[in-house]
Design a protein around this motif. Structure first.
Motif, PDB file in Angstrom:
ATOM      1  N   THR A  48      44.694   1.938 130.209  1.00  0.00           N
ATOM      2  CA  THR A  48      44.890   0.780 131.091  1.00  0.00           C
ATOM      3  C   THR A  48      45.872  -0.245 130.512  1.00  0.00           C
ATOM      4  O   THR A  48      46.143  -1.264 131.143  1.00  0.00           O
ATOM      5  CB  THR A  48      43.544   0.086 131.347  1.00  0.00           C
ATOM      6  OG1 THR A  48      42.936  -0.224 130.091  1.00  0.00           O
ATOM      7  CG2 THR A  48      42.622   0.972 132.169  1.00  0.00           C
ATOM      8  N   THR A  49      46.399   0.013 129.328  1.00  0.00           N
ATOM      9  CA  THR A  49      47.310  -0.935 128.676  1.00  0.00           C
ATOM     10  C   THR A  49      48.716  -0.806 129.255  1.00  0.00           C
ATOM     11  O   THR A  49      49.201   0.300 129.475  1.00  0.00           O
ATOM     12  CB  THR A  49      47.362  -0.679 127.156  1.00  0.00           C
ATOM     13  OG1 THR A  49      46.031  -0.755 126.635  1.00  0.00           O
ATOM     14  CG2 THR A  49      48.237  -1.701 126.457  1.00  0.00           C
ATOM     15  N   ASP A  50      49.352  -1.937 129.482  1.00  0.00           N
ATOM     16  CA  ASP A  50      50.724  -1.966 129.988  1.00  0.00           C
ATOM     17  C   ASP A  50      51.629  -2.731 129.060  1.00  0.00           C
ATOM     18  O   ASP A  50      51.196  -3.631 128.341  1.00  0.00           O
ATOM     19  CB  ASP A  50      50.777  -2.640 131.366  1.00  0.00           C
ATOM     20  CG  ASP A  50      50.114  -1.805 132.448  1.00  0.00           C
ATOM     21  OD1 ASP A  50      50.470  -0.618 132.578  1.00  0.00           O
ATOM     22  OD2 ASP A  50      49.246  -2.339 133.151  1.00  0.00           O
ATOM     23  N   VAL A  51      52.904  -2.372 129.101  1.00  0.00           N
ATOM     24  CA  VAL A  51      53.936  -3.148 128.428  1.00  0.00           C
ATOM     25  C   VAL A  51      54.742  -3.828 129.527  1.00  0.00           C
ATOM     26  O   VAL A  51      55.091  -3.203 130.525  1.00  0.00           O
ATOM     27  CB  VAL A  51      54.819  -2.271 127.509  1.00  0.00           C
ATOM     28  CG1 VAL A  51      55.547  -1.185 128.266  1.00  0.00           C
ATOM     29  CG2 VAL A  51      55.808  -3.110 126.730  1.00  0.00           C
ATOM     30  N   PHE A  52      54.982  -5.121 129.350  1.00  0.00           N
ATOM     31  CA  PHE A  52      55.760  -5.898 130.304  1.00  0.00           C
ATOM     32  C   PHE A  52      57.117  -6.190 129.692  1.00  0.00           C
ATOM     33  O   PHE A  52      57.198  -6.656 128.551  1.00  0.00           O
ATOM     34  CB  PHE A  52      55.058  -7.218 130.647  1.00  0.00           C
ATOM     35  CG  PHE A  52      53.803  -7.028 131.439  1.00  0.00           C
ATOM     36  CD1 PHE A  52      53.812  -7.194 132.811  1.00  0.00           C
ATOM     37  CD2 PHE A  52      52.612  -6.686 130.815  1.00  0.00           C
ATOM     38  CE1 PHE A  52      52.654  -7.014 133.554  1.00  0.00           C
ATOM     39  CE2 PHE A  52      51.457  -6.509 131.545  1.00  0.00           C
ATOM     40  CZ  PHE A  52      51.471  -6.668 132.916  1.00  0.00           C
TER      41      PHE A  52
END
Length: 176
Positions: A48-52
């Motif tokens: 569920t981790t995202d990089v923005f």
């Protein structure tokens, strides 16, 4: 410098629980964009981790290496998962070994972080170098130390000198 830095986040939709950190792009090839951050940030990465990225677009990431002792981690994002307009503008950090050897106490540094607060602002902070110093409390080698105010979410942020070169990665070590 913003196309170099990233925000790494695993927060729920209401942004009321979870965690976040920072990182910066160290390499881009035909398949992946590689990101450096702290081990304690990337060690928590889940599906569920995202990089923005600098423009607010996001993608999932995959951790490819962690070094707990030095608190360094490397992750990558598949190029196919990045918006083409964003990908075209991404850049890698500039590193100069010669420049790092010239840094003197009192020189300015800037901590760039893309900690996206409740108001959506991106922050930069400035500080100055205290030079290369021994750090016997948690590592046995000299480190380049800057006095820059750091808050939750800054872990893994790129620290640049006034010439735009990467000089350090923000990290905080807690002691009992």
């Amino acid at each position: 410098m913003l196309p170099v830095v990233v925000h790494i986040s695993d927060l729920n939709a209401a942004r009321t629980s979870g965690w976040y950190g920072s990182g910066f792009i160290i390499d881009i090839d035909e398949e992946y964009v590689y990101i450096a951050s702290n081990e304690h940030v990337l060690d928590a990465v889940k599906d569920t981790t995202d990089v923005f990225f600098f423009d607010g677009t996001m993608a999932g990431l995959e951790v490819v290496g962690l070094h707990e002792e030095k608190d360094i981690g490397i992750a990558r994002v598949a190029v196919e998962n990045i918006e083409p307009d964003t990908l075209e503008q991404l850049m890698c950090v500039h590193i100069s070994k010669e420049r790092n050897e010239e840094i003197e106490a009192g020189e300015e540094a800037f901590l760039f972080m893309e900690v996206i607060g409740e108001n959506g602002l991106k922050y930069t902070r400035d500080g100055e170098s205290t030079g290369v110093v021994p750090t016997p409390h948690y590592v046995d080698y000299p480190t380049l130390r800057y006095t820059v105010k750091s808050v939750h979410g800054n872990s893994g942020s790129a620290v640049f000198d006034e010439e735009g070169y990467l000089v350090a990665m923000a990290s905080a070590i807690g002691r009992d």
